[in-house]
Design a protein around this motif. Structure first.
Motif, PDB file in Angstrom:
ATOM      1  N   ALA A 151      -0.661  11.462  -6.967  1.00 49.95           N
ATOM      2  CA  ALA A 151      -1.600  12.496  -6.504  1.00 49.95           C
ATOM      3  C   ALA A 151      -3.041  12.001  -6.609  1.00 49.95           C
ATOM      4  N   ALA A 152      -3.285  11.015  -7.472  1.00 44.96           N
ATOM      5  CA  ALA A 152      -4.629  10.428  -7.547  1.00 44.96           C
ATOM      6  C   ALA A 152      -4.824   9.505  -6.352  1.00 44.96           C
ATOM      7  N   THR A 153      -3.865   8.640  -6.173  1.00 44.93           N
ATOM      8  CA  THR A 153      -3.803   7.818  -4.959  1.00 44.93           C
ATOM      9  C   THR A 153      -2.441   7.161  -4.946  1.00 44.93           C
ATOM     10  N   ALA A 154      -1.913   6.945  -3.755  1.00 45.92           N
ATOM     11  CA  ALA A 154      -0.579   6.356  -3.645  1.00 45.92           C
ATOM     12  C   ALA A 154      -0.712   4.901  -3.245  1.00 45.92           C
ATOM     13  N   PRO A 155       0.177   4.040  -3.753  1.00 42.07           N
ATOM     14  CA  PRO A 155       0.129   2.650  -3.292  1.00 42.07           C
ATOM     15  C   PRO A 155       0.454   2.612  -1.798  1.00 42.07           C
ATOM     16  N   PRO A 156      -0.167   1.701  -1.041  1.00 40.27           N
ATOM     17  CA  PRO A 156       0.122   1.645   0.391  1.00 40.27           C
ATOM     18  C   PRO A 156       1.591   1.314   0.644  1.00 40.27           C
ATOM     19  N   LEU A 157       2.187   1.991   1.598  1.00 38.55           N
ATOM     20  CA  LEU A 157       3.567   1.697   1.980  1.00 38.55           C
ATOM     21  C   LEU A 157       3.591   0.389   2.777  1.00 38.55           C
ATOM     22  N   PRO A 158       4.690  -0.363   2.682  1.00 33.67           N
ATOM     23  CA  PRO A 158       4.770  -1.636   3.428  1.00 33.67           C
ATOM     24  C   PRO A 158       4.501  -1.439   4.920  1.00 33.67           C
ATOM     25  N   GLU A 159       5.006  -0.333   5.475  1.00 30.07           N
ATOM     26  CA  GLU A 159       4.821  -0.073   6.915  1.00 30.07           C
ATOM     27  C   GLU A 159       3.338   0.101   7.243  1.00 30.07           C
ATOM     28  N   ALA A 163      -5.735  13.172   4.116  1.00 34.71           N
ATOM     29  CA  ALA A 163      -6.264  11.850   3.755  1.00 34.71           C
ATOM     30  C   ALA A 163      -5.131  10.839   3.639  1.00 34.71           C
ATOM     31  N   ALA A 164      -5.344   9.655   4.192  1.00 37.17           N
ATOM     32  CA  ALA A 164      -4.298   8.625   4.244  1.00 37.17           C
ATOM     33  C   ALA A 164      -3.849   8.177   2.859  1.00 37.17           C
ATOM     34  N   HIS A 165      -4.804   8.051   1.924  1.00 34.85           N
ATOM     35  CA  HIS A 165      -4.448   7.383   0.665  1.00 34.85           C
ATOM     36  C   HIS A 165      -3.574   8.232  -0.239  1.00 34.85           C
ATOM     37  N   LYS A 166      -3.386   9.493   0.094  1.00 34.36           N
ATOM     38  CA  LYS A 166      -2.480  10.314  -0.723  1.00 34.36           C
ATOM     39  C   LYS A 166      -1.042  10.208  -0.236  1.00 34.36           C
ATOM     40  N   MET A 167      -0.833   9.570   0.905  1.00 36.32           N
ATOM     41  CA  MET A 167       0.552   9.481   1.397  1.00 36.32           C
ATOM     42  C   MET A 167       0.985   8.056   1.723  1.00 36.32           C
TER      43      MET A 167
END
Ligand SMILES: Cc1ncc(COP(=O)(O)O)c(C=O)c1O
Length: 396
Positions: free
Chosen positions: A9-17, A208-212
């Motif tokens: 919820a703070a920030t998610a690691p980027p997905l490989p895709e 926001a992109a970085h939460k998903m």
């Protein structure tokens, strides 16, 4: 030790895709979409493709996508931009100052954007939440009227993971505050819920992109196609239909769309993936800490539609969150306490105050926020680490 990251919820690691899409766009569509050469046109096409993909992934066909840089920015454009646009209509309806209604536990980026409107002559009123953090229709109803220019309620709270019944609140707003726009901060909920953005019916929705699992520095405001248009915050080159000037982040947008699409696929496979993981984690934590207290909606079928799923906040009585956080980290479990969204995360949570969470437990709350793909073994590790953290805490 192997790290289990539970601070999504703070920030998610980027997905490989998302990383693949970012790299591909950086190589083939690095040009400025405003440039007249072919490379610029390539970038422009990719940007429009990302826009359409994002709309499809989130079920936002009734919305246009305005790219922004952060969730904070989307909340400003939605709240300040729409309030300023609708001000004349609200003023015509009443001799008193136009009103703005803000949910009691909005993220600071919405709360502060709304409160700042007071300097421009708006009257700001707070919509109270219940003890789970839900904004109920009954709390909103008495505040509505033709002099309201803007209503802002977040879909999911970032500390508690509480959902508010947005579609119902929007319908009520349309009935009783006909001059108001309805803004929704969906930064935590988007990509984590099976309901479409269309089904909410709000006028503007910040994501926001970085939460998903996308990358930071790319976000969007979704604007209902037949709704009002906000006054821009940033003017200049006239990008994004004049609503957000600044060279578009094409590679960020491509990564965002890719991440949102992955979230959609996961939810399609199992609409309850986040809820199931939360239930399982709560069950395991209760086994080792039977006295834990859930902040926000606890569980049970009656509260099911109030729970986001990807967030579980719990107080462990007699402990200090900061110490627990470090003890858990030693075991490889990385979680949050309160909200990392405020710059340093050390002030006592205004949200726990607003839901009247017991004072003596307010410094004992840990927030576990999930990716949704954790295995049962992962979650069992959390319980085991918690058990040993509690044991060493008692020795301190
Ligand atoms: C509910 C909510 N709204 C808005 C934001 C702000 O987003 P950003 O940090 O991308 O500006 C956050 C988190 O930071 C959030 O959790």
């Amino acid at each position: 030790v192997e790290i289990l990251y539970l601070d999504h919820a703070a920030t998610a690691p980027p997905l490989p895709e998302a990383l693949d899409a970012f790299l591909a766009a950086s190589q083939t569509a690095f040009a400025n979409p405003g440039s007249l050469h072919g490379l610029g046109a390539n970038a422009g096409r990719l940007l429009e493709q990302a826009r359409a993909d994002l709309q499809r992934a989130l079920g936002a066909r009734d919305y246009r996508v305005i790219w922004t840089g952060t969730g904070t920015e989307g909340n400003h454009l939605g709240i300040q931009g729409l309030a300023r646009r609708l001000r004349p209509a609200a003023e015509r309806a009443s001799k008193t100052p136009p009103r703005v209604l803000l949910g009691a536990i909005e993220h600071p980026s919405s709360m502060q954007a709304g409160l700042a409107l007071q300097d421009q002559g708006f009257q700001v009123e707070i919509i109270p939440c219940d003890q789970s953090g839900v904004i109920q229709a009954d709390a909103l109803r008495p505040l509505l009227g033709p002099d309201v220019a803007l209503i802002s309620v977040h879909w999911a709270n970032n500390e508690l993971g509480t959902l508010s019944p947005i579609a119902e609140l929007v319908r009520l707003g349309r009935q009783l505050a006909p001059n108001a726009a309805f803004h929704v901060d969906a930064v935590q909920a988007a990509g984590k819920r099976p309901e479409s953005i269309d089904s909410l019916g709000a006028d503007s929705v910040a994501i926001a992109a970085h939460k998903m699992g996308g990358l930071r520095g790319c976000a969007a405001l979704l604007l209902r196609k037949d709704g009002p248009t906000p006054l821009p915050m940033f003017i200049g080159g006239g990008h994004e239909q004049g609503l957000r000037s600044g060279t578009e982040n094409v590679m960020g947008a491509a990564a965002f769309a890719a991440a949102a699409n992955q979230r959609r696929l996961r939810l399609r496979q199992n609409p309850r993936c986040y809820l199931d993981r939360r239930d399982q984690l709560l069950k395991l934590l209760r086994e080792v800490a039977p006295d834990l207290v859930v902040a926000g909606p606890s569980s049970g079928p009656d509260q099911g539609d109030q729970i986001l799923g990807s967030i579980l906040s719990v107080a462990f009585p007699g402990t200090r969150a900061e110490t627990m956080l470090h003890l858990l980290e030693v075991e490889g479990i990385v979680c949050g306490s309160g909200s990392a969204c405020s710059a340093h995360g050390h002030t006592e949570s205004a949200i726990l105050q607003a839901i009247q969470f017991p004072t003596e437990l307010r410094n004992s709350v840990l927030r576990f926020s999930l990716d949704g793909s954790e295995s049962n073994d992962d979650l069992a590790r959390v319980a085991k680490a918690l058990q040993s953290a509690l044991a060493s805490f008692q020795r301190i």
